[in-house]
Design an enzyme around this catalytic site. Structure first.
Site, PDB file in Angstrom:
ATOM      1  N   GLY A 254       0.515   5.169   0.079  1.00 55.44           N
ATOM      2  CA  GLY A 254      -0.861   5.425   0.480  1.00 55.44           C
ATOM      3  C   GLY A 254      -1.983   6.143  -0.360  1.00 55.44           C
ATOM      4  O   GLY A 254      -2.776   6.522  -0.062  1.00 55.44           O
ATOM      5  N   GLY A 255      -1.238   6.287  -1.309  1.00 53.46           N
ATOM      6  CA  GLY A 255      -2.250   7.323  -2.196  1.00 53.46           C
ATOM      7  C   GLY A 255      -3.214   6.804  -2.822  1.00 53.46           C
ATOM      8  O   GLY A 255      -4.304   7.165  -2.697  1.00 53.46           O
ATOM      9  N   LYS A 256      -3.171   5.309  -3.187  1.00 56.09           N
ATOM     10  CA  LYS A 256      -4.431   4.685  -3.832  1.00 56.09           C
ATOM     11  C   LYS A 256      -5.273   4.037  -2.522  1.00 56.09           C
ATOM     12  O   LYS A 256      -6.362   4.179  -2.684  1.00 56.09           O
ATOM     13  CB  LYS A 256      -3.961   3.452  -4.674  1.00 56.09           C
ATOM     14  CG  LYS A 256      -3.191   3.633  -5.949  1.00 56.09           C
ATOM     15  CD  LYS A 256      -2.672   2.440  -6.602  1.00 56.09           C
ATOM     16  CE  LYS A 256      -2.059   2.700  -7.745  1.00 56.09           C
ATOM     17  NZ  LYS A 256      -0.410   3.281  -7.599  1.00 56.09           N
TER      18      LYS A 256
ATOM     19  N   ALA B   9       0.892  -1.424   0.033  1.00 54.53           N
ATOM     20  CA  ALA B   9      -0.064   0.106  -0.105  1.00 54.53           C
ATOM     21  C   ALA B   9       0.636   1.104  -0.065  1.00 54.53           C
ATOM     22  O   ALA B   9       0.442   2.400  -0.497  1.00 54.53           O
ATOM     23  CB  ALA B   9      -0.994  -0.002   1.022  1.00 54.53           C
TER      24      ALA B   9
ATOM     25  N   CYS C  37       3.480  -0.157 -11.926  1.00 56.98           N
ATOM     26  CA  CYS C  37       4.016   1.496 -12.733  1.00 56.98           C
ATOM     27  C   CYS C  37       4.888   0.993 -13.589  1.00 56.98           C
ATOM     28  O   CYS C  37       6.026   1.800 -13.991  1.00 56.98           O
ATOM     29  CB  CYS C  37       4.345   2.531 -11.848  1.00 56.98           C
ATOM     30  SG  CYS C  37       5.690   1.818 -10.631  1.00 56.98           S
TER      31      CYS C  37
ATOM     32  N   ASP D 174       4.065  -9.466   4.693  1.00 58.56           N
ATOM     33  CA  ASP D 174       4.439  -9.671   3.233  1.00 58.56           C
ATOM     34  C   ASP D 174       3.143 -10.176   2.510  1.00 58.56           C
ATOM     35  O   ASP D 174       2.611 -11.095   2.975  1.00 58.56           O
ATOM     36  CB  ASP D 174       5.545 -10.756   3.167  1.00 58.56           C
ATOM     37  CG  ASP D 174       5.995 -11.157   1.764  1.00 58.56           C
ATOM     38  OD1 ASP D 174       5.292 -10.795   0.760  1.00 58.56           O
ATOM     39  OD2 ASP D 174       7.164 -11.886   1.685  1.00 58.56           O
TER      40      ASP D 174
END
Length: 418
Positions: free
Chosen positions: A256-258, A253, A372, A300
């Site tokens: 934390g943007g998404k 995560a 990405c 993990d």
């Protein structure tokens, strides 16, 4: 602090990159060691570090035209690369760039390269057009990417590879995500206009600011009214088809943007995982700023037996580790740190994580495989292999975004479980 100290700090950062350190880490270490740097000095150091890496192919070609053989003192070689970047891409007075670099050279290798540094930089000024024309005619130079990287781009995107290279070599746009719990895009555009910042809507929750500014200058940033997030990255939350009450896993995560975007769109039960404690803390900080909550777990994602409570998830965001080849313009060190052999190991890691997460998805649920990256072996080829291994998986849609003026490079594949 004098310019020549900033030049040498940037040159030392280039050396750290050559050793395998990320630019983010090297720059943070340098700033910690020189805690007294002013805001202007920090900005100058960042510009010289990022800029030198962004244009390293051309800079190296120019240097080799002026000095055919690598210098026996690597620190002087890197100092020259930084100074050449300044002469080509900054508004610093050329005489000052040269004089300061010569001063710094006097402090290296007992000063025996002072004359050489002076001669090389003045020679570049005299032969600038000729030297830059030769670099522009050399693909390995003007692409500012390693040869093997360009070869892979040509194979994957024979018609678009030049556009991808060009887009990866420019400064990235400042794109914001408006927190729809706090206001509309139209409202925030009005706030930016009132603050004297030109901006435009890109669609969805995305706003592009015409001239990048520090986040502290953005209206309402500290209050969670807006976040910095690339337009391409903002697609993930919308693709997941979220609805109130769903149980959602955000694997990998950080930062934390998404995670924040999903929670802005709907009231969800979100579990946010990251294997790195420091990066997971950033997720918590971002959520706190936004006034949102998720269950944060350091774990993990590929080992659910260590953390999963056995309760299925309705949605899973599998934002898997990748080459980050789609965000090179934001992290220009990536193209120099990656090696051709990295992709096999990354592919195994991506497959293992996707396979480990799939059993956690409820029947009828959806998992978004995301990277990405712009390379097919991390994206489309991974999807094809995954579908072959999991007969109960169906791909609802997929998209490869290539870097362009609007957004960075991303890949998304939305999978449904029958």
């Amino acid at each position: 602090m004098a310019m020549h100290h900033i030049q040498q700090m940037a040159a030392d950062i280039l050396g750290r990159i050559e050793e395998g350190t990320t630019l983010t880490e090297a720059l943070a270490d340098a700033q910690r060691q020189q805690a007294g740097l002013s805001a202007a000095e920090r900005g100058a150091l960042q510009d010289l570090s990022y800029g030198s890496l962004r244009h390293l192919g051309v800079l190296r070609h120019c240097l080799r035209q002026l000095v055919p053989n690598p210098l026996p003192e690597p620190r002087v070689e890197r100092l020259l690369l930084v100074a050449l970047y300044q002469l080509q891409h900054t508004r610093a007075a050329p005489y000052a760039v040269v004089n300061e670099a010569v001063t710094q050279a006097g402090q290296l290798a007992r000063g025996k390269f002072k004359g050489l540094v002076n001669g090389v930089l003045r020679n570049f000024q005299r032969r600038r057009d000729e030297v830059l024309a030769a670099a522009a005619a050399d693909e390995a130079a003007w692409s500012n990417h390693p040869d093997w990287w360009v070869a892979r781009l040509k194979a994957a995107y024979p018609g678009e590879w030049r556009d991808v290279v060009d887009a990866s070599n420019v400064h990235p746009p400042l794109t914001l995500r408006v927190n729809r719990r706090r206001g509309s895009v139209a409202d925030y555009l009005a706030r930016l206009e009132a603050a004297g910042m030109a901006a435009s809507a890109l669609g969805g929750d995305a706003v592009r600011v015409a001239k990048p500014v520090a986040v502290r200058e953005l209206p309402g940033f500290a209050d969670g009214d807006v976040s910095v997030q690339d337009e391409g990255a903002q697609r993930a939350a919308h693709w997941l088809d979220l609805a109130p009450g769903l149980r959602v896993l955000d694997a990998c995560a950080a930062p934390g943007g998404k995670t924040g975007h999903m929670l802005e769109l709907a009231d969800l039960e979100v579990v946010a995982l990251d294997i790195d404690a420091a990066r997971l803390a950033r997720v918590g900080d971002n959520l706190e700023r936004l006034g949102l909550n998720a269950s944060l777990r350091q774990a993990d994602a590929a080992r659910p037996q260590d953390w999963w409570d056995g309760k299925p998830f309705d949605r899973i965001l599998a934002d898997v580790p990748c080459s980050a080849s789609g965000v090179v313009r934001r992290h220009p060190d990536i193209k120099w740190l990656r090696r051709p052999g990295d992709f096999a190991a990354l592919g195994r890691q991506q497959a293992a994580m996707a396979d480990a997460l799939w059993p956690l998805l409820a029947s009828g649920g959806k998992m978004l495989y995301a990277t990405c990256s712009i390379f097919p072996e991390e994206n489309r080829q991974q999807l094809e292999s995954f579908l072959a291994r999991h007969p109960d998986a169906a791909c609802l849609k997929q998209e490869q975004l290539l870097p362009c003026e609007r957004h960075d490079g991303f890949y998304y594949a939305l999978l449904a479980k029958s």
